[in-house]
Design an enzyme around this catalytic site. Structure first.
Site, mmCIF file in Angstrom:
data_model
loop_
_atom_site.group_PDB
_atom_site.id
_atom_site.type_symbol
_atom_site.label_atom_id
_atom_site.label_comp_id
_atom_site.label_asym_id
_atom_site.label_seq_id
_atom_site.Cartn_x
_atom_site.Cartn_y
_atom_site.Cartn_z
ATOM 1 N N ALA A 36 0.804 -1.238 0.000
ATOM 2 C CA ALA A 36 0.000 0.000 0.000
ATOM 3 C C ALA A 36 0.830 1.278 0.000
ATOM 4 O O ALA A 36 0.263 2.371 0.072
ATOM 5 C CB ALA A 36 -0.977 0.031 1.173
ATOM 6 N N ALA A 37 2.151 1.178 -0.115
ATOM 7 C CA ALA A 37 2.971 2.393 -0.154
ATOM 8 C C ALA A 37 2.614 3.247 -1.363
ATOM 9 O O ALA A 37 2.446 4.469 -1.268
ATOM 10 C CB ALA A 37 4.453 2.031 -0.176
ATOM 11 N N GLY A 38 2.471 2.600 -2.519
ATOM 12 C CA GLY A 38 2.090 3.334 -3.725
ATOM 13 C C GLY A 38 0.695 3.916 -3.622
ATOM 14 O O GLY A 38 0.446 5.044 -4.058
ATOM 15 N N ASP A 39 -0.218 3.165 -3.020
ATOM 16 C CA ASP A 39 -1.589 3.654 -2.854
ATOM 17 C C ASP A 39 -1.640 4.872 -1.941
ATOM 18 O O ASP A 39 -2.384 5.827 -2.196
ATOM 19 C CB ASP A 39 -2.484 2.553 -2.280
#
Length: 306
Positions: A249-252
């Site tokens: 979820a880092a990109g999200d």
């Protein structure tokens, strides 16, 4: 009324931790099991809400307990779920994730109801889209729905953000309706149809997509930071140094943070710095939505650039 609308996926992440990955036909005893709300669309919506953004979600769940749990999780974080539809006789999207002691993972994604969302569902949700300023989407729902959502958003004069993940090639008419494209290197390579070995290749691939109509482009490079391209030129941004626990979820969170910052009228350079902090904090915790930081966490964040 929601200022930001996310069109996308909702998944329940079924996460098993084990010392070693099982071999084919082998049964082993794992260390732990967790059910964590996820899905790129829902992750981005929750990230926006926790950072103070007014956000609505357009998506679809099945008629099972996971669907109800995911809707409740969104509502708990103040995401407007008016247009999170329910598909009867269909399972909610799930991701079965196995993680070993070396942080290697194996993932099986069953899209379920995420692939049942239709253009008609988008038509039913147009009041939410028309009332928003920014529309955010990804590629975990059918491509024709992504295309239609972007088209309807642009017809209504909205600012559109596309995170082209999972990576796949997109037709020019989809790309042409994107104001801000946020790919990583792999996604950029597939979108541009060219091999990327260095920064020169990144810039060439990005400009190829801008020639198709993209107004702005941010290429995320993980611990190497990001590169922003627009008509005005190119800017490079460093990443913040943290001890990573889980990059899920880092990109999200980065995408959600950008949407919030831009809706608050921050300049792009400030928005990217804000999003970089959010992405850095996200990798310091385990899981998808369980790792997403709150607005106060960013206020008190003290990190060094790599």
């Amino acid at each position: 009324m929601s200022k930001i609308v996310v069109v996308g996926s909702l998944n329940m992440d079924l996460v098993t931790n084990t010392k070693n990955m099982p071999k084919i036909g082998e049964t082993i005893v794992g260390d732990s099991f967790r059910q964590i709300p996820g899905g790129k669309g829902a992750n981005q919506a929750v990230a926006i809400a926790r950072l103070g953004g007014a956000v609505g979600m357009i998506g679809k769940v099945g008629d099972d307990s996971f669907g109800e749990t995911l809707r409740n999780a969104l509502m708990h974080d103040n995401v407007d779920t008016k247009y999170v539809f329910k598909e009867n006789d269909c399972s909610t999207g799930v991701a079965a994730i196995t993680v070993d002691s070396q942080a290697n993972n194996a993932i099986i994604v069953i899209p379920g109801a995420n692939f049942k969302i239709t253009k008609e569902d988008i038509d039913h949700s147009l009041d939410m889209i028309h009332g928003a300023e920014t529309i955010v989407t990804q590629l975990e729902v059918p491509i024709d729905v992504v295309h239609y959502s972007l088209l309807k958003a642009k017809e209504a004069g909205k600012y559109t953000i596309l995170n082209p993940a999972p990576a796949q090639y997109l037709e020019d008419e989809i790309i042409g309706n994107v104001d801000l494209l946020i790919p990583n290197e792999t996604e950029l390579e597939i979108l541009a149809g060219m091999e990327i070995k260095n920064e020169e290749d990144i810039l060439a691939a990005a400009r190829k997509l801008m020639a198709k109509g993209v107004k702005q482009l941010i290429v995320t490079l993980g611990e190497k930071g990001s590169i922003y391209l627009a008509e005005q030129g190119v800017q490079r941004f460093k990443a913040y140094k943290v001890k990573a626990v889980d990059t899920t979820a880092a990109g999200d969170s980065f995408v959600g943070a950008l949407a919030v910052a831009l809706s608050n009228k921050l300049e792009m350079t400030q928005a990217i710095d804000f999003a970089s902090k959010v992405g850095a904090l996200t990798v310091t915790k385990f899981g998808a939505q369980s790792s997403l930081p709150f607005k106060d966490d960013i206020t008190h964040f003290e990190g060094d650039l790599v």
